[in-house]
Structure formats: C-alpha cells, structure tokens
Design an enzyme around this catalytic site. Structure first.
Site, short mmCIF file in Angstrom:
data_model
loop_
_atom_site.label_atom_id
_atom_site.label_comp_id
_atom_site.label_asym_id
_atom_site.label_seq_id
_atom_site.Cartn_x
_atom_site.Cartn_y
_atom_site.Cartn_z
CG HIS A 139 -1.91 5.12 -3.31
ND1 HIS A 139 -1.07 5.83 -2.14
CD2 HIS A 139 -2.78 4.59 -2.37
CE1 HIS A 139 -1.24 5.51 -1.06
NE2 HIS A 139 -2.40 4.69 -1.03
CG ASP A 172 -1.05 4.29 2.94
OD1 ASP A 172 -0.77 5.29 2.06
OD2 ASP A 172 -1.82 4.41 3.64
CG ASP A 207 -2.07 0.74 1.16
OD1 ASP A 207 -1.98 2.16 0.86
OD2 ASP A 207 -3.07 0.22 1.10
CB SER A 220 -6.19 2.62 0.20
OG SER A 220 -4.86 3.10 0.10
CG HIS A 267 -0.72 8.29 5.37
ND1 HIS A 267 -1.16 9.43 4.61
CD2 HIS A 267 -1.09 7.10 4.69
CE1 HIS A 267 -1.77 9.17 3.73
NE2 HIS A 267 -1.96 7.84 3.86
#
Lengths: 668, 668
Positions: free
Chosen positions: B492, B446, B178, B227, B450
């Site tokens: 992504h 991910d 992710d 997502s 973040h």
C-alpha cells in the site's frame, strides 16, 4: 504577476515562478564553474538534430565566487569540439560556420535567502559567443572544451545516440496529462469505475495499455520541474531550466537569444512534411503546447509563442515551419488584436491569411471541413473544466471568456475529446501518406491540482481517459491503429493522494475545527466509494443523480455524503470541507492584507463549512506546487517495447523520434 | 491501545485500527445484504487451493435495516454450489464434507458517526455455518447460492483461474517495501544517486528491472487497506478486510474461526516441501510476515501468530506445516516467556525443540550454520533503523530492546541485507533440489512514514535497494539467478512527495512561523540535492561527511543546509523543521491532555525550531495513515512478462503461484 478573483484567477499559470520567493543559489544552473557550455555536459542528441551552442565566461564582481583581480571576463576564450579519439577542432571549423561575434553583458543574482533579504545581489560580468544552427550526425561521444583565463577549462561530454533512421510508426499520438501522477490515476479510477468486493469491473483505458514505464523528471538545474522545462525534455531530448521552452537558458538579458534545440514537431515537418496537431485545454500559448515550436527562456512571452506556432523562429536561421495542421485550445487574448497579442496584431487574421479555417465554438468546429488547416480558439484563458461543462454548466455563463474578444461568455466549448477526435479527422484527411504527430494535453489536471480543486482535477483526468478510449476507437475505425504509437504520460507531478473518506454530514454538523476532523474515516472506515451511487431522491440530472451511457465512466454523484479524504503535500493556507466546489473552480487562498503584497491567508469564502489548515508553503504562495515523483508512461503500438521500466523524460523524445525515423546520420 | 514515548512509541503498529475513530457504516463489509457468503462474489481461486466457506444469515434487531417481525435469523438456510452450466448441489455434497453444525451469535455495529456519538449501536442476530478445508480443482466459473428467509438469496460468482501446473521458476524472492510508493522511490534516488545536469549517473537496483507494473490495492470492503489485508491478497489471491490475516473476516466473536484461504507458502510446502524464508525488519509477528502462515481476523494476536509460524494451524484441519527454514526479524517479546508470548511459553525453546538454531545478534548470525533451520530474533519490537545503525549508532544504546528479555540494549543487530543474504545462504544450502520462496520485508519504510520521519523511511528504502542489489549478485554467484523470479513491490502507499528544498539555516534564523515558511524553495529554487555533497569541514564519519565504497548508494550528508521540502497528505498536528531527527525515531504528536484521551497535539519536543502544521486527521491520530495509490511492481526472471501493466494485488499471487507450479487440477 498575481491574479485574484474570477477570470484573473482562472488565468493563473500554475508553475510560473511568481511564487518562487525562496532561495536562489545558483549563478547559472547549468554552469557551476566560471566557464559555461550549452548544451552542457551529459547532453544527448538525435543524429542530425539542429541546435545552437552558447559559451559564456563569467567574472564575478562580488560575492563568494570573486577571484581577486579578475573583474573582466576573458574575451579570448576558445571552444573546441572533438569526436571520441579524434583531434579537437575549433568549433567554427568543426561545424563549418563563421566564427561568432563576441558578446558581453552583466547580470546579478542572490547567493541565498539572507542575501535576498538584505538586498545584496552578486554581480557578474560576462563574455559570450553563440554558434547557431549546427548538428552532429555521427553517433558516438564528443567532447566540447571551453578554454579560458589562462588554463581554466570547462568540458561538456556529449553523446549522439545510435538511433537508426528507419521509420517504424506512421503516426504518433502523445497524450500529456499535465501534472498527472499514478496517485491521481488511482483516485480517478476509484470514483468512476465499479468494483465488487475489491475487484474492479472495468478499468481506465490507460490501465489496459500493454507497456508501463516511469519517467524521471529531474531537470537540468533543479529537481523540481515546471511544464516548460519538462515539455522541452519530452519534445527535444534536452533537459532545461524552469520557464524555458525549446532552449537552454543563458544569462543574457533578452529571452530570445538563448541556444535552441530542434523539437520533434520541427524535425518531423522538416524531414517528412508530416502532419502536426497541437491540442490543449489550456490557453494555447501555455508551456506544454508552446514547447513544440517556441524557443525562448521565458514561457511568459505568450504573444511570441503564438507567432512561433504560425511562423516558426524568425530572428535566426532555423528549421522552416509553416504552421501546424491543427491548433486547438483556449487563450483568445493572444489572438484578438490588443495588448495580449504579438505586436498588437490580429492573429485570427494572421492565421486566416495563411489559409487556416478559424473556429471559435464547438458547433462550428464539428461542422468544419477536415481538409483545411484549422485554428480553433474557444475561450479566453484556460478552457472550461469538464465538471463545469458537464455537471455545473451554469458556471460557464459567469466568466466573460468569449473567444472573439466581445466580453461575452463562452458556453459552447468543446472538451478534450471533441478537439482530439476532430484533430485526428483533419490529420488523417490531410496526411494519409506521410502520417502525423498529435500532442493532446489535459492541461487542467495540473491547473486544478494547483488550486486544491481535487474534484475538477479528477474530472479532467477522466476526460483524458475518455479521450484516449475514443482515440483508440477512432484509429481502429480508420485502419490506423496498428500504425500508430499511442503514448500517455505526464510532465511532472503534484504530491496528491487519497487517504480515506469524509462524512460531510457529520463534518458540517460540528462547530469546532478539531471536532470537524473527526469526520475523517481511514482504513476500514474509508469504506467504499460513493461516487457511483446515484442519489435516487435527487432530481434527475442533478449532480447527485447523473446518468451516462454504458461504458461512459464518470461519477454518478459528485456530491455524495461520504466524499474522498484527499489532499496535497504542499499547500497554502486554506480550509477543507472535502465537498465539490459547485460554483466554479476553487480559489483556496487570498491576499487579505493588500493586493500586491504576496501575503496569503485562507480564502474566507472558500469551503466555509470546513476546518482551517495552515500551509507549509511560503506565505507568498496562493496555490500548490509541483512535486518530484516519477510519472507513469503508458504505451501501445509500434515501438511500445522501448517504453517499459524506469528512464529519463528525455528518453521519451528519443523513443518517439526513433520510432518516427527522425535521425539522420549525414547532412540531408 | 496507545503508546507514547521511547520503546512503547517504537512499538506502535502503524495500521492498527486504534486510530480508526471515524465512521463505521458497514454491518459486515463483505455482506451488503442479510445473507453472507465468504469467499464472496468475485473471488478467484488457484486450482486446488484449500479454503473454508462461511455463510451467515443476519436478522437486524434495530437500525435502518430492520425487517418488521424478522428478529430471529432463518436457521434453515441452504448453500448450493454449481459449476457453470451444471445443476447446483448442496455444498456438503459438492465438496464431499459433512454438513456443518449450525452456529448462532449476536453482534453490534454503528451505522454512522452520529450513531457512534450517541452510543446507539445496531444489533444483529446471526445464524451461520462453516464448510472447512475444501478446494476447487477445475478451472472455470462457479456460483454459490445462499437461500434464506423464504426466497431471499445471495449469490457469489467464483472463478477458478486457468493456470497450468507447470513450474517455471525454481525459486521466488519477493521483496515487500511496506508502504513504499513510486514517490518515495523517486525521493530515495534523489538523495543517494548522483546526477549531472539532470541525468542520473546511476540508478536504483529496482529501476533496472526489465518489467514494471502497478498493483491496485483496493481491499474487499474498503478502498484503503492495511498491511494484513494487503498481505493476504498478495499471498493468497483473496482480498480481505483490515486486520485480517489469511482469512475472510466473519462477524463471530472469536478471531480464530474465520474462513481461511491457503497461502503461497503453505501450498509450496504442501506440494514440493520447498524451502520457505521469512525476513522482516518489523517485529516478526507483524502483519506482512504473519500473513504467510497465520489465519486470524485479528492481526493483534501476536502470540498466536508466532505459534502459527512454528506449528501451522492447529484448531482445525489445515495444510501441514513444520515451520519455515528461516525466520528473521524483531519482536522478542513474543518469544521470551511472559505475557507477550503464546500461552506464556518460551518460544525460543519451542523453536529449539524443533531443531531450530536460535540466534540473537548479527555476529552469531553470520557465523551460524547454513544447513540448519534458523530462528533469528534481534530485538524487542521493530528492529533498529538503517539510519540509527549506520549514522547515529548511539541511539541503539538508548532503547532496552535486547532480544533475550534481559532489559539490556540490542546494539548488534543485522540489517535487512545481512538477514536476507543469510536467509538465501540457508535456503540455497537446504533446498538445492526443490527450490525456495523467500519473503523479505523492509517494514520500516511504512513505520517511519507513519511517524513523519521521512529521512529514516528513505534510509530504509535505500537499504531495501541495497539488499536487492546484493541479492541479485548473490543469486548470480550461486548460479541461481536465471531460475529465480525476483519481484519487488509494496502492499500500500502513504501520500508522500518532495516538493522542493528548505534552507534550514534561514528557517532556523526566523522567529515567526509564517517567516519560517519563507525558507521553502520550489521549482528552480529547489536547486540540486545536497545529500551527496559531504561537508568537508565536518569531522570524518559525522553525519555530514559520510564515506562509502564505490557503488554503495546512500547519502554522504544527512544534515545538509538545504534539505528536502517533503511531506505527507495526511498528518496529525505536528511541527516541521525539515531536518534529520538525530536522537532517534520521530514522535510528531503527543497527547498532552491525559494518557488515554486520544486527543493529540504537536509534540513540544519534536522539531522545535520548526513551524506548526495542524493536521487534517482526526485528533485521535498520533501519526499518518495509508493511502490509495497504486504501488509499483518491479520484476525480473522467469515469468517476468506476466507482471507488466496495471492489475490487482491478487494477481501477484496468481502470477507467483503459477510460476512456481502450484496449481493442481485434481485432488493430489
């Protein structure tokens, strides 16, 4: 060397080590022990590729590596070479060359930032030899052994790759988007290609290449490369050191005696007398074009680079070279006679004396003969950017970059596409039998990313893609498409991405920096790209209402209300308003405390409606820096299947050289 | 919804729209006109894939789109469908379903940031219908036409792709890193794989996959995806909207009536009763696992997502579903009875009642039977990170994340590798004949990007690669490797890169922020990665002296003096000292002015020796955001040749579905 405004700013060479003020902590990057062999351990060779060998023995006089009582390096060191399973031979005997003269010198280095801050360099005495112009022909593994100081030894495992000498491609066209990453390609596609409900209705020319690869750019002695270092890897198959062109960097004082490695252009010319074209939007002495013929540790030797384009290497025996068929770019200051040119000579005249047609603007270029060797130098310094040539042409009337040295302006410059197609016409005319190798560089993707001028950088990338499309079309028109390997890649990245959009109207309406940041929209609020939505109330031909022919993929509006929220991972102090810089290339940071002080702050005349962003780079940095990321490789044509997956930058050389049939398993 | 410290911070769902405070400027992203058809123009379908159709007619009551006198939407609209060249038929007749009931509702939106700041929403009245559970079987082009308001029309061009129903792969293993980009992969390789003189001595498992592609993640109505949106594209072949799972988002109030699209898991189960495994290191109701079975516009409906894993869709006729063979991850708060679980029910019991083995720690997991369906929930919220499990295990004793809801700790958690291999064992045991589809997600690449916790993110990426290596080895051991398509991709990116190194000793010794930045080294001063150089003076087993078995590629030292100079392109206000965060996952920004005020500043207890970096994101953001970049696709096995080059995220669905033989050209 620092430049500040106007022309000087435009001259700034992105990757140059001027801003590398942080720690140095390697005595000689390729040599962690006190005995050094160049080419070093793990070097790969094309069968029959010429190279020089440098061996050094170091005696540190102070610092962490001192060996008590050992203050003079052993001068009785020996170098032997052995092929796998065979008896080592003395190097001179192995290569059948004379034993080289012993050389000695001293150098100093800093062990870390504390040592640098305290100005306490470490000193090293060196004994060295160089075995020059040798080659290995038989594929297989070799070991070079340097014996020194009573039993110390340094080993270098070398591999001569097993590459057949069969030629599979008549021609190679190698496009280099300097500093171009997948992230930038994605952004360029977004602003120039229509999508409907998320589905692109057209793609970039490079998107449609059948084979995709990633190349790893890690250099010999640092994980971040510059363009000299990486161009050396791409053209020679040998990883090198920042600032080095076609050599391994040794520790000697002169930058013209470092051990050389033969380049793809040199081998192709030596074996086939094939055509060579060199095209760049940079000043043509810049690293990426330079590395095809230059051999020096110091990419800043611009004059010598130009001389190498014309005359090859003249201070040592080396591959014969009589100049490329085509040399197009900027950098007139190394051509007209003066302090910028080699030995003050007039290199326009030097080229003309060797039967080059010399052109200095696009109009003459397009009319010039396709049967002559041609030198085209179109501006002082780097050439004008696509955005300025096509959207803000008045900016070309500002800088005094006339290529004739007249201090006039250079308003009639070709773009990368015009230069590349003309280069192909000349190469095709002159080398219908023996084929050609053309390197075409979109240099200012990198240069404009360095200065945080994202719009100009993406404009350069779109121009590269337009050039690729035109190249495929031209090659097809002359019947050469199926015989030509076309490869598009980069030499390194910048940490760039797009994260959303910015309502510039809202941003400009806020007074407080924190409020201005509220203009940023992410996720669903990024919405859709507005760069292809022309502003119908804007005057025809303005930057908000651009009209192109069908299939020409550039933004219709460079100044929409909703712009890209984009940026870099490494910045100097600067300001962001996320709007196009209409008055010319951007200068984000400024030394406001004194000219030579390397203490950069936000440029108070840049992006004045924006908010301030403090950088993370050393305050001596006035621009962004290169990054680590693997970069993409798009390939089509003969041998394309060799360029899929993930591999090193040197594998591009071996793939291209193999496809052109450049290996030789015996002395020619 | 904002969380702040400890467990709550760990719960924060990266992509959720809480931080999307900037402009909204689309009435309904998929519907730029006043008549809306979902699936919209340009939608692609697998032959025989079930979907719902939603049509809406809008009447704006105020704002820029008002039509004077038109305040009630036309309720006499009609929808027709026509295959290429054939006569349009009324939709109900075309699909042989009953004419749906007319629905009406109102909604509001803001036209831009000024409207939002002034609290002046635009209001819209809607008339709508939904045609549910239909399918198109014949490959070709179709056109859906919505006629409304006396001659207005909206068109949707649909394509049913010509994909043969032949099955080519027995199994599919789909790994999703992710948020994983090429840049992150490059950085992970740097800290875990040895190089000598720039040449890597080993590579990542994914580096060795034979076919490389790039997927474009542009979503239906915004160029930045979350997502949910991207998982929908990957699993259904339909691009959607931020926060939407397996549906197109309509404008109605409820998030459970949006038009659905059938997922790869649902089709595979419907046609073959094939095995399905779902594994994630996230809370298992998170978007990437959820999108395999959930159908809701609102990814935040966590309880309903869990119910859909077990029971499928129950409020409308839809594909029968009896639960996956394997469901492993975190998110216990949706399982033990309480306000987090669907209708307050005990979902451990619900799964057990349907013959699932329920496990809550790694020890029991490893001992549990391979012949039962198995639910493994190992923590509240997201699971512990590789770095904490393996290098800083005491951190697992802090958070009260016991999966049984006891408010104890969860110190016996499996990693992605343990979960994935166990999932494969179960799937192989239960589905030797009909094969399986396994999705395994490294979710916290991910989540840790973040929060700017680069080390933890790269640890997760290396764990993913270790899992891939183990998967290939396991598949080979059971004789299934050649029948299994293994695909590794992302959903992504984040704008991440590495630009050099940081001398943390020098940085920590400086007092002034500008001086601290002088610790950054770029280009040649980046030197070599120090993460594989164990500190021999450090205690055995410390984070500076880690020892792994041969071939296990993780850093030997997470806390070297010279660390990576790395970062993101979009940040909240934060501080950087470029050192590993030893006491647990990072929290870079904090609301110091009040709990619900969304006004974030530097977290004063984070990276305290570092220098301050002001963000560029809205001040309501406490973490980084997703980015635009194309993400890589690594493929090996049957059909691998379909995954080279550059394509859309939806093409992954069509490639996988085609390889599994999921298309049907007539009603089954």
């Amino acid at each position: 060397m620092r430049f500040h405004l106007g022309l000087k700013a435009a001259l700034a060479v992105g990757a140059f080590c001027a801003q590398c003020t942080a720690q140095t902590y390697q005595r000689l990057g390729s040599c962690p022990t006190l005995g050094c062999i160049l080419p070093p351990d793990q070097a790969d060779f094309l069968p029959g590729q010429y190279f020089d060998i440098r061996v050094e023995v170091h005696a540190p006089l102070n610092g962490s590596e001192v060996i008590p009582g050992y203050t003079n390096p052993d001068t009785n060191f020996t170098l032997t070479i052995a092929r796998d399973g065979q008896t080592p031979k003395a190097a001179a005997s192995f290569f059948n060359v004379s034993e080289p003269t012993l050389e000695t010198w001293n150098f100093t280095w800093y062990e870390d930032l504390f040592a640098k801050a305290a100005n306490t360099p470490s000193q090293v005495r060196v004994a060295a030899k160089a075995y020059r112009h040798v080659a290995l022909y038989q594929p297989g593994n070799y070991i070079a052994t340097l014996n020194y100081r009573n039993g110390s030894a340094t080993y270098a495992n070398w591999t001569v790759r097993d590459i057949a000498p069969t030629r599979k491609a008549k021609n190679v066209v190698m496009f280099i988007g300097d500093g171009m990453t997948t992230n930038m390609i994605t952004a360029a596609r977004l602003i120039a290609h229509h999508q409907i409900n998320g589905k692109y209705q057209s793609k970039l020319a490079m998107d449609s290449f059948p084979v995709l690869g990633h190349q790893m750019t890690h250099s010999l002695d640092s994980y971040i490369t510059d363009s000299a270092n990486s161009a050396t890897a791409l053209y020679t198959g040998h990883k090198s050191t920042v600032n080095a062109l076609g050599v391994y960097a040794d520790s000697s004082k002169t930058s013209f005696d470092d051990p050389k490695v033969e380049t793809i252009a040199e081998i192709f010319y030596r074996l086939y007398k094939g055509g060579v074209g060199i095209v760049s939007t940079a000043f043509i002495a810049d690293a990426t074009p330079a590395a095809l013929t230059a051999h020096t540790r110091d990419r800043g030797q611009y004059g010598a680079v130009i001389d190498s384009f014309l005359n090859g290497i003249t201070n040592y025996t080396w591959t014969n070279w009589s100049g490329p068929d085509v040399l197009f770019g900027g950098g007139a200051e190394q051509f007209y006679p003066g302090k910028g040119s080699f030995q003050g000579k007039d290199y326009y005249a030097e080229f003309a004396n060797k039967n080059y047609t010399v052109v200095q603007n696009n109009t003459i270029l397009q009319k010039s003969s396709n049967s002559s060797k041609t030198l085209g130098i179109f501006s002082v310094s780097n050439m004008a950017k696509w955005l300025d040539r096509n959207v803000y042409p008045d900016n070309l009337k500002i800088a005094k970059t006339a290529p004739d040295g007249s201090n006039g302006t250079a308003t009639d410059q070709p773009g990368l596409k015009e230069m590349t197609i003309k280069a192909l016409e000349i190469l095709h005319t002159r080398h219908q039998q023996d084929g050609f190798f053309l390197m075409s560089e979109a240099a200012s993707i990198d240069k404009q990313m360095h200065t945080l001028d994202y719009d100009r950088a993406l404009g350069e990338l779109l121009e590269l893609d337009d050039t690729i499309k035109a190249t495929l079309s031209y090659l097809e028109s002359i019947g050469e498409l199926n015989d030509t390997l076309v490869l598009v890649t980069a030499d390194h990245g910048h940490g760039f991405d797009v994260m959303g959009n910015v309502d510039t109207k809202f941003l400009n309406a806020q007074k407080d920096d924190r409020d201005k940041r509220g203009a940023v929209g992410t996720y669903q609020n990024s919405g859709l790209s507005q760069y292809l939505v022309a502003n119908r109330s804007a005057p025809v031909g303005s930057d908000q209402n651009l009209i192109y022919n069908a299939g020409v993929n550039f933004p219709s509006n460079w100044d929409p209300r909703y712009t890209l929220y984009q940026g870099l991972t490494a910045n100097p102090d600067h300001r962001e308003n996320y709007q196009v810089h209409k008055t010319g290339p951007r200068l984000p940071a400024l030394n406001i405390t004194g000219f030579d002080n390397d203490d950069y702050y936000v440029n108070y005349v840049d992006a004045v409606t924006g908010f301030i962003v403090n950088g993370t780079l050393p305050v001596s940095a006035d621009q962004g820096v290169h990054s680590l990321t693997d970069v993409p490789v798009f390939t089509r044509g003969p041998c394309q299947e060799q360029f899929g997956g993930v591999y090193g930058n040197i594998d591009i050389f071996f793939g291209l050289a193999g496809c052109l049939g450049l290996s030789r398993t015996s002395h020619p």
